[in-house]
Design a protein around this motif. Structure first.
Motif, PDB file in Angstrom:
ATOM      1  N   ILE A 101       0.557  -1.246  -0.677  1.00  0.00           N
ATOM      2  CA  ILE A 101      -0.076   0.250   0.102  1.00  0.00           C
ATOM      3  C   ILE A 101       1.026   0.965   0.384  1.00  0.00           C
ATOM      4  O   ILE A 101       0.850   2.052  -0.108  1.00  0.00           O
ATOM      5  N   VAL A 102       1.951   1.539   0.713  1.00  0.00           N
ATOM      6  CA  VAL A 102       2.930   2.541   1.060  1.00  0.00           C
ATOM      7  C   VAL A 102       3.335   2.441  -0.709  1.00  0.00           C
ATOM      8  O   VAL A 102       3.880   3.787  -1.170  1.00  0.00           O
ATOM      9  N   LEU A 103       3.917   1.032  -1.605  1.00  0.00           N
ATOM     10  CA  LEU A 103       4.850   0.993  -2.361  1.00  0.00           C
ATOM     11  C   LEU A 103       3.962   2.387  -3.458  1.00  0.00           C
ATOM     12  O   LEU A 103       4.108   3.133  -4.100  1.00  0.00           O
ATOM     13  N   PHE A 104       2.611   1.722  -3.864  1.00  0.00           N
ATOM     14  CA  PHE A 104       1.686   2.079  -4.323  1.00  0.00           C
ATOM     15  C   PHE A 104       1.197   3.929  -4.440  1.00  0.00           C
ATOM     16  O   PHE A 104       0.961   4.817  -5.003  1.00  0.00           O
ATOM     17  N   ALA A 105       0.799   4.371  -2.679  1.00  0.00           N
ATOM     18  CA  ALA A 105       0.982   5.203  -2.536  1.00  0.00           C
ATOM     19  C   ALA A 105       2.150   6.059  -3.044  1.00  0.00           C
ATOM     20  O   ALA A 105       1.927   7.261  -3.434  1.00  0.00           O
ATOM     21  N   LEU A 106       3.204   5.810  -2.252  1.00  0.00           N
ATOM     22  CA  LEU A 106       4.453   6.829  -3.239  1.00  0.00           C
ATOM     23  C   LEU A 106       4.170   6.763  -4.451  1.00  0.00           C
ATOM     24  O   LEU A 106       4.676   8.172  -5.297  1.00  0.00           O
ATOM     25  N   ILE A 107       4.244   5.522  -5.053  1.00  0.00           N
ATOM     26  CA  ILE A 107       4.125   5.784  -7.073  1.00  0.00           C
ATOM     27  C   ILE A 107       3.095   6.576  -7.189  1.00  0.00           C
ATOM     28  O   ILE A 107       3.092   7.733  -7.996  1.00  0.00           O
ATOM     29  N   ILE A 108       1.936   6.782  -6.653  1.00  0.00           N
ATOM     30  CA  ILE A 108       0.704   7.405  -7.088  1.00  0.00           C
ATOM     31  C   ILE A 108       1.129   9.072  -6.554  1.00  0.00           C
ATOM     32  O   ILE A 108       0.962   9.634  -7.022  1.00  0.00           O
ATOM     33  N   THR A 109       2.280   9.547  -5.589  1.00  0.00           N
ATOM     34  CA  THR A 109       1.711  10.818  -5.692  1.00  0.00           C
ATOM     35  C   THR A 109       2.834  11.320  -6.170  1.00  0.00           C
ATOM     36  O   THR A 109       2.717  12.393  -6.738  1.00  0.00           O
ATOM     37  N   SER A 110       3.882  10.708  -6.576  1.00  0.00           N
ATOM     38  CA  SER A 110       5.219  10.970  -7.116  1.00  0.00           C
ATOM     39  C   SER A 110       4.518  11.686  -8.758  1.00  0.00           C
ATOM     40  O   SER A 110       4.985  12.225  -9.051  1.00  0.00           O
ATOM     41  N   SER A 111       3.488  10.161  -9.109  1.00  0.00           N
ATOM     42  CA  SER A 111       3.230  10.848 -10.743  1.00  0.00           C
ATOM     43  C   SER A 111       2.229  12.242 -10.760  1.00  0.00           C
ATOM     44  O   SER A 111       2.359  12.408 -11.560  1.00  0.00           O
ATOM     45  N   MET A 112       1.552  12.110  -9.959  1.00  0.00           N
ATOM     46  CA  MET A 112       0.793  13.329  -9.391  1.00  0.00           C
ATOM     47  C   MET A 112       1.963  14.404  -9.267  1.00  0.00           C
ATOM     48  O   MET A 112       0.955  15.496  -9.681  1.00  0.00           O
ATOM     49  N   ARG A 143      11.940  18.766  -9.579  1.00  0.00           N
ATOM     50  CA  ARG A 143      12.851  18.298  -8.168  1.00  0.00           C
ATOM     51  C   ARG A 143      11.916  17.500  -7.283  1.00  0.00           C
ATOM     52  O   ARG A 143      12.304  16.543  -6.579  1.00  0.00           O
ATOM     53  N   LEU A 144      11.195  18.047  -6.778  1.00  0.00           N
ATOM     54  CA  LEU A 144      10.053  17.105  -5.287  1.00  0.00           C
ATOM     55  C   LEU A 144       9.574  16.066  -6.167  1.00  0.00           C
ATOM     56  O   LEU A 144      10.145  15.085  -5.509  1.00  0.00           O
ATOM     57  N   ALA A 145       9.399  15.980  -7.206  1.00  0.00           N
ATOM     58  CA  ALA A 145       9.122  14.513  -7.843  1.00  0.00           C
ATOM     59  C   ALA A 145       9.998  13.567  -8.046  1.00  0.00           C
ATOM     60  O   ALA A 145      10.001  12.943  -7.657  1.00  0.00           O
ATOM     61  N   MET A 146      11.215  14.102  -8.465  1.00  0.00           N
ATOM     62  CA  MET A 146      12.797  13.635  -8.289  1.00  0.00           C
ATOM     63  C   MET A 146      13.269  12.660  -6.877  1.00  0.00           C
ATOM     64  O   MET A 146      13.171  11.859  -6.950  1.00  0.00           O
ATOM     65  N   VAL A 147      13.039  13.791  -5.870  1.00  0.00           N
ATOM     66  CA  VAL A 147      12.922  12.807  -4.841  1.00  0.00           C
ATOM     67  C   VAL A 147      11.904  12.062  -4.166  1.00  0.00           C
ATOM     68  O   VAL A 147      12.333  10.759  -3.410  1.00  0.00           O
ATOM     69  N   LEU A 172      13.486   2.968  -3.481  1.00  0.00           N
ATOM     70  CA  LEU A 172      13.892   3.043  -2.195  1.00  0.00           C
ATOM     71  C   LEU A 172      13.530   2.180  -1.510  1.00  0.00           C
ATOM     72  O   LEU A 172      13.606   0.862  -1.049  1.00  0.00           O
ATOM     73  N   TRP A 173      11.970   2.754  -1.040  1.00  0.00           N
ATOM     74  CA  TRP A 173      10.888   1.648  -0.512  1.00  0.00           C
ATOM     75  C   TRP A 173      10.792   0.374  -1.349  1.00  0.00           C
ATOM     76  O   TRP A 173      10.765  -0.930  -1.146  1.00  0.00           O
ATOM     77  N   GLY A 174      10.733  -0.067  -2.745  1.00  0.00           N
ATOM     78  CA  GLY A 174      10.300  -0.613  -3.929  1.00  0.00           C
ATOM     79  C   GLY A 174      11.894  -1.754  -3.368  1.00  0.00           C
ATOM     80  O   GLY A 174      11.517  -2.659  -3.271  1.00  0.00           O
TER      81      GLY A 174
END
Length: 223
Positions: free
Chosen positions: A7-18, A100-104, A111-113
């Motif tokens: 769930i955390v991994l998918f949340a990070l993916i979605i947040t990064s994409s958005m 920059r924020l998206a790259m972070v 790293l979480w993956g």
């Protein structure tokens, strides 16, 4: 691997994409506004809709975003007659956007993956087999002769785990009662009922039997 990690991994993916998409769209609006304004000023200066080398030079001169100069294009939109229209590639807009924020966030996602993969490899199932009955310590589940999961009540599950953890698969009445009913003075009848109901389940799914030594001890025995 636990569901929380996924769930955390998918949340990070979605947040990064958005975050990345939001920055791109904001930059796209700025670029379109700058190009449209530059084109309007260029056409107004030359007082003609005909695109020439001079038009391009004037257009580039009026661009406020310096990085667009030489990268923005002038095309002809035939849907509204031969009307000049500014155009910029997605790659250019993406390069101009602040990622920059998206790259972070993407770095955190990677790293979480990797952590999730490490966690999954670490959780190698520990399996114990005895008399056709298999116990997975990782999942805390019992599986029968045909690979089917054996459904047990919480108390039956705890007793079967005690049998499996015992090297001799033998437990005294006192050991069982102390573990399952520590506050009960006399759990003899409760234990008898538990054993009576557990026996047919064990025999149905394995080659094992629960035998009794005059009620003083119980053994999980391979027949």
């Amino acid at each position: 691997m636990k569901h929380q990690y996924v769930i955390v991994l998918f949340a990070l993916i979605i947040t990064s994409s958005m975050v990345s998409f939001t920055s791109y769209r904001a930059t796209e609006r700025e670029v379109n506004e700058d190009m449209s304004q530059a084109l309007a000023l260029a056409l107004d200066e030359q007082q003609s809709d005909v695109i020439s080398a001079d038009t391009i030079q004037i257009f580039n001169r009026y661009l406020q975003i310096e990085a667009l100069r030489g990268n923005a294009l002038l095309a002809v939109d035939t849907r509204q007659g031969f009307c000049p229209r500014p155009h910029c590639s997605m790659a250019t807009i993406f390069a101009l956007s602040d990622q920059r924020l998206a790259m972070v966030l993407w770095m955190m996602t990677m790293l979480w993956g990797l952590f999730c993969l490490w966690k999954r490899r670490k959780q190698v199932p520990i399996i114990c087999g005895y008399g056709g009955l298999v116990y997975s310590e990782t999942d805390r589940r019992f599986f029968g002769l045909k690979g089917e999961q054996v459904k047990l009540t919480p108390m039956q599950q705890q007793l079967m785990e005690m049998f499996y953890m015992s090297p001799s698969h033998l437990l005294t009445k006192k050991e069982i009662c102390d573990a399952l009913w520590p506050k009960k003075e006399d759990a003899s009848e409760t234990l008898y009922t538990l054993i009576r109901r557990l026996k047919p389940i064990v025999e149905q799914h394995s080659n094992l039997k629960i035998t009794s030594d005059r009620g003083r001890a119980y053994e999980l025995k391979d027949s």
